[in-house]
Design a protein around this motif. Structure first.
Motif, PDB file in Angstrom:
ATOM      1  N   ALA A  99       0.843  -1.202   0.000  1.00 19.71           N
ATOM      2  CA  ALA A  99       0.000   0.000   0.000  1.00 19.71           C
ATOM      3  C   ALA A  99       0.880   1.255   0.000  1.00 19.71           C
ATOM      4  CB  ALA A  99      -0.930  -0.003   1.203  1.00 19.71           C
ATOM      5  N   LEU A 100       1.953   1.203   0.791  1.00 14.20           N
ATOM      6  CA  LEU A 100       2.893   2.322   0.857  1.00 14.20           C
ATOM      7  C   LEU A 100       3.569   2.545  -0.510  1.00 14.20           C
ATOM      8  CD1 LEU A 100       3.273   3.894   3.426  1.00 14.20           C
ATOM      9  CD2 LEU A 100       5.332   2.573   3.923  1.00 14.20           C
ATOM     10  N   ALA A 101       3.921   1.438  -1.164  1.00 18.93           N
ATOM     11  CA  ALA A 101       4.541   1.526  -2.490  1.00 18.93           C
ATOM     12  C   ALA A 101       3.575   2.182  -3.479  1.00 18.93           C
ATOM     13  CB  ALA A 101       4.936   0.136  -2.985  1.00 18.93           C
ATOM     14  N   PHE A 102       2.298   1.761  -3.447  1.00 14.14           N
ATOM     15  CA  PHE A 102       1.299   2.339  -4.355  1.00 14.14           C
ATOM     16  C   PHE A 102       1.102   3.821  -4.059  1.00 14.14           C
ATOM     17  CE2 PHE A 102      -1.337  -1.686  -5.577  1.00 14.14           C
ATOM     18  CZ  PHE A 102      -0.213  -2.174  -6.204  1.00 14.14           C
ATOM     19  N   TRP A 103       1.177   4.155  -2.781  1.00 12.17           N
ATOM     20  CA  TRP A 103       0.980   5.551  -2.377  1.00 12.17           C
ATOM     21  C   TRP A 103       2.107   6.425  -2.936  1.00 12.17           C
ATOM     22  CZ3 TRP A 103       0.555   7.332   3.480  1.00 12.17           C
ATOM     23  CH2 TRP A 103       0.060   8.631   3.499  1.00 12.17           C
ATOM     24  N   MET A 104       3.347   5.989  -2.732  1.00 10.35           N
ATOM     25  CA  MET A 104       4.491   6.745  -3.248  1.00 10.35           C
ATOM     26  C   MET A 104       4.443   6.827  -4.778  1.00 10.35           C
ATOM     27  SD  MET A 104       6.091   7.737  -0.619  1.00 10.35           S
ATOM     28  CE  MET A 104       4.638   7.758   0.403  1.00 10.35           C
ATOM     29  N   TYR A 105       4.061   5.711  -5.395  1.00 10.10           N
ATOM     30  CA  TYR A 105       3.911   5.670  -6.853  1.00 10.10           C
ATOM     31  C   TYR A 105       2.898   6.723  -7.307  1.00 10.10           C
ATOM     32  CZ  TYR A 105       2.154   4.060 -11.362  1.00 10.10           C
ATOM     33  OH  TYR A 105       1.738   4.009 -12.664  1.00 10.10           O
ATOM     34  N   THR A 106       1.768   6.778  -6.599  1.00 11.28           N
ATOM     35  CA  THR A 106       0.710   7.721  -6.964  1.00 11.28           C
ATOM     36  C   THR A 106       1.209   9.161  -6.911  1.00 11.28           C
ATOM     37  OG1 THR A 106      -0.926   6.211  -6.066  1.00 11.28           O
ATOM     38  CG2 THR A 106      -1.627   8.479  -6.409  1.00 11.28           C
ATOM     39  N   ILE A 107       1.972   9.497  -5.858  1.00 12.31           N
ATOM     40  CA  ILE A 107       2.483  10.862  -5.753  1.00 12.31           C
ATOM     41  C   ILE A 107       3.424  11.163  -6.921  1.00 12.31           C
ATOM     42  CG2 ILE A 107       3.849  12.446  -4.349  1.00 12.31           C
ATOM     43  CD1 ILE A 107       2.811  10.998  -1.872  1.00 12.31           C
TER      44      ILE A 107
END
Lengths: 249, 55, 151
Positions: free
Chosen positions: A209-217
């Motif tokens: 989830a953290l990886a997806f979050w950073m990716y999104t930013i």
């Protein structure tokens, strides 16, 4: 304080700032993804009822979380743009929508590929699945509405209104498994209760989830830079920017 | 370590198709999004450059 | 504005409206029938479910109630919500997660003899994830036959 905010809220100062931030978020996303995938596949144990098929959870749940989270952030930016009548917040909302739509579609498709072997059906019209599908339509509607209006200011306003109306759907998705009889199981992770899964599984899911979050930013910053160049191509700062980078024309 | 061999790992307890499709599609889509944005940025910069040189 | 741009705009607005309409339709449809994804055996026994029409029945598979006929396809089992029990007959392949004591949702209708004739059987699993050893330990500690909640 005020001066600082206004300085960074103009596209010409935000453009290079965003450019410097992208690599950091991209690296963070990659590192979290590598560790998250390693834990998901090699550390997290086999599940007692679903065997190995449950490992789809490590992309499905983070994608579903992001689909709802991005919508809330997008609506927040849209509201800010609407109330301040400012360009940058509206551009941020516009930049988030396609990524939100992708995560929604991923949540639906990976869920389908999980439902088939476990439930016995690719798709059922239960409250959770239906409301997530409506979220996809809200994203697509926002994108279509914005691109159908030529005047950017009007497009921002219309898009913001649609985004704000659609916010109602997010709590419906989240609580659907509580409010109605659904085939979809209840929440494994919920506020005020211990997670109903072992720590290593939870860790893998949170890292993804953290990886997806950073990716999104990172991706939203990339897209907002494109939107700035496209919308303000006649302005001097874009011309300077274009002439300062190399490459053939 | 969860797996007795690499083939057991790829087999995913018989659910290989569903598991690998889900992860593969996710990876593919996210990579595609990044590549598409890089292209979009290059096109926008090129266009702006043409406009700037035109005057 | 050129004709082409106007065309494009018209098409995009049409797509936007169609999507919005579809969303509204789905919401209305969901409120009408799908908010109740399945009925419980208690509701069926007390006659809350209209006769003759197809609906979904959800509950736990009663332990030791599963019987297979000689043709290898037709199965009999019972669904319970711990208060009432309904017998089910189904011809087809059961999903991998179908197990006695676990959650199930069956689509079908009540036949003349009161047996629920299912045309589709879906497994409903819970939100707990743990390794088999942990599940075994938990089961032993609890000493309960079905440690699964429906909701």
């Amino acid at each position: 304080m005020n001066i600082n905010w206004f300085k960074y809220s103009s596209p010409q100062t935000f453009y290079p700032l965003a450019g410097r931030m992208i690599p950091w978020f991209a690296w963070a996303a990659s590192i979290f993804a590598v560790i998250g995938l390693y834990i998901s596949f090699f550390i997290a144990p086999t599940d007692f009822q679903q065997g190995e098929a449950y490992r789809i959870i490590f992309v499905h749940v983070p994608a579903a979380w992001m689909s709802m989270f991005i919508y809330m952030v997008m609506a927040g930016w849209a509201a800010l743009g609407l109330s301040l009548n400012a360009r940058l917040p509206a551009m941020m909302a516009q930049a988030l929508a396609p990524t939100g739509a992708i995560f929604t579609l991923l949540a639906l498709v990976t869920g389908s590929f999980w439902g088939k072997p476990m439930w016995g059906a690719w798709w059922v019209w239960d409250a959770r699945l239906t409301s997530e599908l409506i979220l996809l339509f809200l994203y697509l509607g926002f994108i279509a509405l914005q691109s159908s209006i030529d005047d950017p200011r009007k497009a921002d306003k219309a898009g913001a209104l649609l985004a704000l109306v659609g916010v109602v759907n997010v709590p419906i998705i989240y609580f659907s498994v509580k409010w109605w009889n659904t085939l979809h199981q209840g929440s494994t992770i919920s506020m005020g209760a211990a997670p109903k899964m072992v720590t290593t599984m939870l860790l893998g899911m949170l890292l993804m989830a953290l990886a997806f979050w950073m990716y999104t930013i990172a991706v939203a910053l990339m897209r907002v830079r494109c939107i700035m160049l496209e919308r303000e191509r006649a302005s001097d700062w874009v011309k300077e920017q274009a002439l300062s980078v190399g490459g053939n024309t | 370590m969860q797996w007795s061999s690499w083939s057991a790992f790829f087999n995913m307890g018989g659910y290989a198709f569903y598991v690998w499709f889900s992860f593969g599609l996710t990876a593919l889509w996210l990579v595609w999004e990044v590549l598409a944005l890089r292209k979009r940025s290059a096109v926008a910069l090129n266009l702006a450059k043409l406009l700037a040189q035109d005057k | 504005m050129t004709i082409k741009a106007r065309h494009k705009r018209f098409i995009l607005i049409a797509i936007g409206l169609a999507l919005l309409g579809l969303a509204v339709m789905l919401i209305l449809n969901a409120f009408k029938s799908n908010m109740v994804f399945f009925y419980t055996p208690t509701q069926v026994v007390s006659g809350e479910v209209p006769h003759g029409t197809s609906f979904r029945l959800g509950g736990l598979v009663v332990p030791a109630s599963l019987k297979r006929q000689d043709d290898g396809l037709t199965v009999h089992f019972s669904i319970t919500d711990t208060a009432k029990t309904v017998e089910v007959i189904y011809k087809g392949i059961l999903p991998d997660l179908f197990k006695e004591g676990k959650g199930v949702v069956a689509q079908g209708k009540v036949g003349a003899n009161g047996v629920f004739e299912a045309s589709e059987v879906l497994a409903k699993h819970d939100e707990n994830y743990m390794p088999p050893e942990a599940a075994e330990a938990l089961k032993r500690a609890k000493e309960a036959p079905a440690d699964v909640q429906l909701k």
